[in-house]
Design an enzyme around this catalytic site. Structure first.
Site, PDB file in Angstrom:
ATOM      1  N   ASP A 176      -1.305  -3.899  14.344  1.00 13.63           N
ATOM      2  CA  ASP A 176      -0.473  -5.060  14.050  1.00 13.63           C
ATOM      3  C   ASP A 176      -0.111  -5.109  12.573  1.00 13.63           C
ATOM      4  OD1 ASP A 176      -0.414  -6.630  16.653  1.00 13.63           O
ATOM      5  OD2 ASP A 176      -2.561  -6.283  16.408  1.00 13.63           O
ATOM      6  N   ASP A 207      -3.740   1.448  11.596  1.00 14.43           N
ATOM      7  CA  ASP A 207      -3.815   0.059  12.020  1.00 14.43           C
ATOM      8  C   ASP A 207      -2.671  -0.190  12.998  1.00 14.43           C
ATOM      9  OD1 ASP A 207      -4.528  -2.767  11.908  1.00 14.43           O
ATOM     10  OD2 ASP A 207      -2.700  -2.988  10.722  1.00 14.43           O
ATOM     11  N   ASP A 216      -1.962  -2.306   6.749  1.00 15.99           N
ATOM     12  CA  ASP A 216      -1.291  -3.325   5.936  1.00 15.99           C
ATOM     13  C   ASP A 216      -2.255  -4.284   5.261  1.00 15.99           C
ATOM     14  OD1 ASP A 216      -1.915  -4.512   8.527  1.00 15.99           O
ATOM     15  OD2 ASP A 216      -0.678  -6.204   7.893  1.00 15.99           O
TER      16      ASP A 216
END
Length: 260
Positions: free
Chosen positions: A11, A9, A208
């Site tokens: 961001d 991922d 996240d």
């Protein structure tokens, strides 16, 4: 476990805004050290891969556009494969609309009887956009969302994402999207597997978000690592239906899974 591919991922995992998150460079170095293929996969539909390449390079991360997949590229790929000759109304920023147009799709106004409606993040979202989406969907057009992210992390804090706007459109249309094409959808899973050319059990997904990054890995039969540098805290992890294979404080701890 010997991983031959790592899905990252962006961001909240690698960068926040245009700043590398502490530990990100160490984690990326570990991937390079073991020779694993890597793929950056973002649910931001606005920036095309070349723009992401420039953004990551400003954060000191050397990457090629071929290593980047976004919900915008997933949406574009899906529409080209399944609705190439149909009229599309796009409620989203110019970066998304340009990707669709550049792929040869016909973009039309809401009043021009679109057969497809695509909705993604639009930081200039206005009442008139909601009215247009309602008009475009009134006669049964197919309804696609780019990605489900309700919020996205930035340098200035979390802001509303595509999912917030998709929910607004779904509310006024009184119907759910026919599909949401970014993570964790089967569409994005397929792009990852095709791009990496590696078996699912040899891939580690790092992110996240539990309901996108970790859900994608679990659904596709890949191992997963949650990093606690983004939107997920211990309470959310404890309450979630998704259980990652590993939990890391940051991408810097990736070395313990890949090398040591």
């Amino acid at each position: 476990m010997q991983y031959r591919g790592v899905v990252l991922d962006v961001d909240g995992t690698v960068v926040r805004g245009e700043t590398a998150i502490p530990g990100a460079h160490d984690g990326l170095a570990a991937i390079a050290e073991v020779g694993a293929k890597r793929l950056f996969v973002s649910n931001n539909p606005v920036k095309a891969p070349p723009a992401y390449e420039e953004r990551l390079e400003r954060a000191g991360i050397d990457v090629d556009a071929s290593e980047i997949v976004t919900s915008g590229t997933a949406t574009t790929s899906y529409l080209v494969s399944n609705h190439a000759d149909e009229r599309v109304f796009c409620l989203g920023e110019s970066g998304l609309c340009d990707q669709l147009r550049d792929a040869g799709l016909e973009l039309v106004a809401a009043a021009e009887n679109p057969e497809i409606v695509v909705v993604g993040i639009d930081r200039d979202f206005h009442y008139d956009d909601l009215r247009d989406a309602h008009l475009a969907l009134r006669d049964g057009a197919l309804f696609y969302g780019t990605d489900p992210d309700i919020i996205i992390p930035t340098d200035e804090g979390d802001i509303p994402g595509s999912g917030a706007i998709i929910r607004a459109v779904a509310g006024i249309a009184d119907r759910d999207p026919d599909a949401i094409l970014g993570k964790p959808s089967p569409v994005t899973q397929g792009i990852i597997l095709d791009t990496l050319g590696v078996a699912p059990e040899e891939i580690l997904v790092v992110g996240d978000r539990l309901d996108t990054d970790i859900a994608l890995g679990i659904d596709a039969g890949m191992d997963t690592a949650l990093v606690k540098t983004g939107v997920t805290d211990d309470a959310a992890l404890e309450a979630s239906e998704y259980t990652p294979t590993y939990v890391l404080d940051s991408l810097g701890e990736l070395r313990t899974l890949l090398v040591e």
